[in-house]
Motif scaffolding. Structure first.
Motif, PDB file in Angstrom:
ATOM      1  N   GLY A 196     -16.621  25.263 124.969  1.00  0.00           N
ATOM      2  CA  GLY A 196     -15.637  26.334 125.056  1.00  0.00           C
ATOM      3  C   GLY A 196     -15.869  27.421 124.022  1.00  0.00           C
ATOM      4  O   GLY A 196     -15.830  28.626 124.332  1.00  0.00           O
ATOM      5  N   LYS A 197     -16.120  27.032 122.776  1.00  0.00           N
ATOM      6  CA  LYS A 197     -16.322  28.010 121.705  1.00  0.00           C
ATOM      7  C   LYS A 197     -17.599  28.824 121.901  1.00  0.00           C
ATOM      8  O   LYS A 197     -17.657  30.004 121.536  1.00  0.00           O
ATOM      9  N   LEU A 198     -18.620  28.197 122.465  1.00  0.00           N
ATOM     10  CA  LEU A 198     -19.893  28.897 122.678  1.00  0.00           C
ATOM     11  C   LEU A 198     -19.982  29.540 124.053  1.00  0.00           C
ATOM     12  O   LEU A 198     -21.000  30.152 124.396  1.00  0.00           O
ATOM     13  N   ASP A 199     -18.931  29.365 124.857  1.00  0.00           N
ATOM     14  CA  ASP A 199     -18.883  29.918 126.215  1.00  0.00           C
ATOM     15  C   ASP A 199     -20.054  29.422 127.052  1.00  0.00           C
ATOM     16  O   ASP A 199     -20.765  30.197 127.697  1.00  0.00           O
ATOM     17  N   LEU A 200     -20.255  28.097 127.029  1.00  0.00           N
ATOM     18  CA  LEU A 200     -21.322  27.464 127.788  1.00  0.00           C
ATOM     19  C   LEU A 200     -20.723  26.625 128.899  1.00  0.00           C
ATOM     20  O   LEU A 200     -19.635  26.069 128.756  1.00  0.00           O
TER      21      LEU A 200
END
Length: 214
Positions: free
Chosen positions: A194-198
């Motif tokens: 989620g934080k890395l938008d993966l």
């Protein structure tokens, strides 16, 4: 029931895969296409969970079709499993980078293809046996000098787990190495994505190689 869209320019090949899938009680073919340009409309009308897609097609190849799906649907896009004739096709690396969840060889046994489809539907990455390291080493050559600002949002523990996952460790193996429960590792991996938008763990590995973290 896992809903599957088949995309390949060879009608006989599609028919063969469709027959194999039809024999499975948990898999259903909801549509077929002969080229990547047909994929967006079919995804809208059939709502597949997995798109099994040839990487090489005459008009719109599997790379561009995958890119369009991810750009249009984001996290809601169906998982893409790429089929290729060549073990380390350059287009396969491009498809993974575009958002595909893995690839298998067209010559693979039906049992392997079935397992790969189920794994991708379950959110697991799938890379043809023996090709994992060689495939992701290709991303090292495209490496950025440093990770972006998104990496700073990860906690120290999340960075450790990111590296473990990027090295190919399963949740169980990471849990043992970090003295955590599998449920905790799963939560950490979800937060990292989620934080890395993966989208998935394949994209996590690509991120680690592209940014020189391994």
């Amino acid at each position: 029931m896992t809903r599957i869209l088949l995309v390949d320019d060879q009608a006989l090949f599609r028919a063969g895969i469709a027959m194999v899938l039809a024999s499975q009680p948990d898999l259903e073919v909801v549509g077929e296409a002969a080229d990547g340009d047909e994929v967006p409309a079919l995804v809208e009308s059939t709502r597949p969970d997995v798109v099994v897609m040839d990487v090489r097609m005459p008009r719109v190849d599997g790379v561009e079709a995958t890119r369009r799906l991810v750009e249009r649907h984001g996290e809601a896009a169906p998982r893409v499993l790429v089929l290729t004739t060549f073990d380390l096709d350059d287009l396969v690396a491009d498809a993974i980078e575009a958002g595909a969840s893995g690839f298998v060889l067209k010559e693979s046994d039906p049992e392997l293809l079935l397992a790969a489809i189920r794994a991708v539907a379950d959110g697991t990455q799938v890379v043809a046996a023996g090709a994992t390291r060689a495939l992701f080493e290709r991303f090292r050559g495209r490496a950025a000098s440093t990770p972006g600002a998104e990496y700073a949002r990860l906690t120290p523990r999340e960075r450790e787990i990111l590296l473990r996952a990027a090295q190919g460790l399963s949740n169980a193996e990471i849990a043992a190495a970090e003295f955590l429960s599998e449920a905790t590792v799963k939560t950490h991996v979800s937060r990292i994505l989620g934080k890395l938008d993966l989208r998935d763990r394949v994209q996590l590995v690509v991120y680690a190689y592209e940014h020189g973290l391994l």
